[in-house]
Design a protein around this motif. Structure first.
Motif, PDB file in Angstrom:
ATOM      1  N   ALA A   1     139.403  14.005  -9.854  1.00 51.58           N
ATOM      2  CA  ALA A   1     138.800  12.769  -9.351  1.00 51.58           C
ATOM      3  C   ALA A   1     137.451  12.985  -8.666  1.00 51.58           C
TER       4      ALA A   1
ATOM      5  N   ALA B   1     138.596  13.327 -16.171  1.00 55.66           N
ATOM      6  CA  ALA B   1     138.417  13.008 -14.743  1.00 55.66           C
ATOM      7  C   ALA B   1     139.033  11.670 -14.342  1.00 55.66           C
ATOM      8  N   PRO B   2     138.983  10.634 -15.181  1.00 48.97           N
ATOM      9  CA  PRO B   2     139.607   9.368 -14.776  1.00 48.97           C
ATOM     10  C   PRO B   2     141.136   9.416 -14.746  1.00 48.97           C
ATOM     11  N   TYR B   3     141.741  10.470 -15.289  1.00 49.47           N
ATOM     12  CA  TYR B   3     143.194  10.500 -15.460  1.00 49.47           C
ATOM     13  C   TYR B   3     143.896  11.609 -14.677  1.00 49.47           C
ATOM     14  N   VAL B   4     143.167  12.651 -14.303  1.00 46.09           N
ATOM     15  CA  VAL B   4     143.774  13.797 -13.630  1.00 46.09           C
ATOM     16  C   VAL B   4     143.344  13.783 -12.168  1.00 46.09           C
ATOM     17  N   PRO B   5     144.303  13.609 -11.232  1.00 47.13           N
ATOM     18  CA  PRO B   5     143.931  13.460  -9.820  1.00 47.13           C
ATOM     19  C   PRO B   5     143.054  14.585  -9.283  1.00 47.13           C
ATOM     20  N   MET B   6     143.310  15.816  -9.686  1.00 44.71           N
ATOM     21  CA  MET B   6     142.533  16.927  -9.141  1.00 44.71           C
ATOM     22  C   MET B   6     141.079  16.903  -9.617  1.00 44.71           C
TER      23      MET B   6
ATOM     24  N   LEU C   1     134.422  12.509 -10.942  1.00 49.25           N
ATOM     25  CA  LEU C   1     134.164  11.250 -11.639  1.00 49.25           C
ATOM     26  C   LEU C   1     132.681  10.910 -11.751  1.00 49.25           C
TER      27      LEU C   1
END
Length: 214
Positions: free
Chosen positions: A184, A177-182, A187
């Motif tokens: 976000a 979650a911290p790295y993949v925009p979709m 988080l």
């Protein structure tokens, strides 16, 4: 001497979420620890020599069989000598890292760690699995039912017809979650999962050494 056997199977070193949560367990553990890092020193995949050596008289083993048997003996004696276990096994492509499967194949031997006419020698010994995963696999998640790691470990490690360990699983989820925009929007769920995982790991590490949780 009894000890905690800690088997690490993550390839990511200090960046591994599974290892970070395992460290919370280790921070609370009091007592000897034997740590085997399969990313640094992987167990070899089981070979024909390793399989046939199990049923060959020691005096008749070939050099290849003797070498393969020495590896198995070391890993099995280390496994049987522990009275508690910590397994750091992240999810890779919906299942376990190949290095952990290789380790399992080396130590699961009939008449030594497995018994077909009674309980296994490690029946009831406490074990913790810490398994981080990039997504979520619980009820309601798009990938629900695709977790081919935890059910397998529960069967192999925990079932009394196999190794029979008293297994508890800690699952830090949504680590991408911290790295993949979709991802976000997820988080907050990831952060809550991390907090819960570290708390649970600390509780287990404390409980297994007979100390109350702070």
């Amino acid at each position: 001497m009894s000890y905690l056997l800690h088997i690490d199977a993550s390839s990511l070193g200090e960046a591994s979420v599974s290892r970070q949560v395992a460290q919370s367990f280790r921070d609370e553990w009091q007592g000897p620890v034997v740590h085997r890092d399969l990313a640094v020193a992987p167990a070899p995949h089981l070979s024909a020599a390793g399989i046939t050596a199990r049923t060959t008289d020691p005096a008749a083993r070939t050099p290849e069989q003797a070498k393969a048997m020495a590896v198995q003996d070391e890993l099995i004696e280390e496994f049987l000598g522990a009275d508690a276990y910590l397994f750091t096994v992240p999810m890779y492509n919906l299942t376990m890292p190949s290095v952990f499967k290789a380790w399992l194949d080396q130590i699961m031997v009939a008449g030594r760690t497995l018994s077909f006419d009674g309980p296994p020698p490690t029946l009831g010994r406490p074990a913790t699995v810490i398994s981080a995963r990039g997504g979520g696999y619980g009820p309601g998640a798009p990938k629900h039912g695709m977790d081919h790691l935890v059910p397998t470990l529960e069967t192999v490690l925990g079932h009394p017809d196999n190794l029979g360990l008293d297994l508890t699983t800690v699952l830090p989820e949504l680590t991408m979650a911290p790295y993949v925009p979709m991802l976000a929007p997820l988080l907050p769920l990831h952060e809550a999962s991390m907090t819960k995982a570290h708390d649970e790991a600390r509780r287990l590490g404390s409980t297994l050494t007979g100390r109350p949780t702070a």
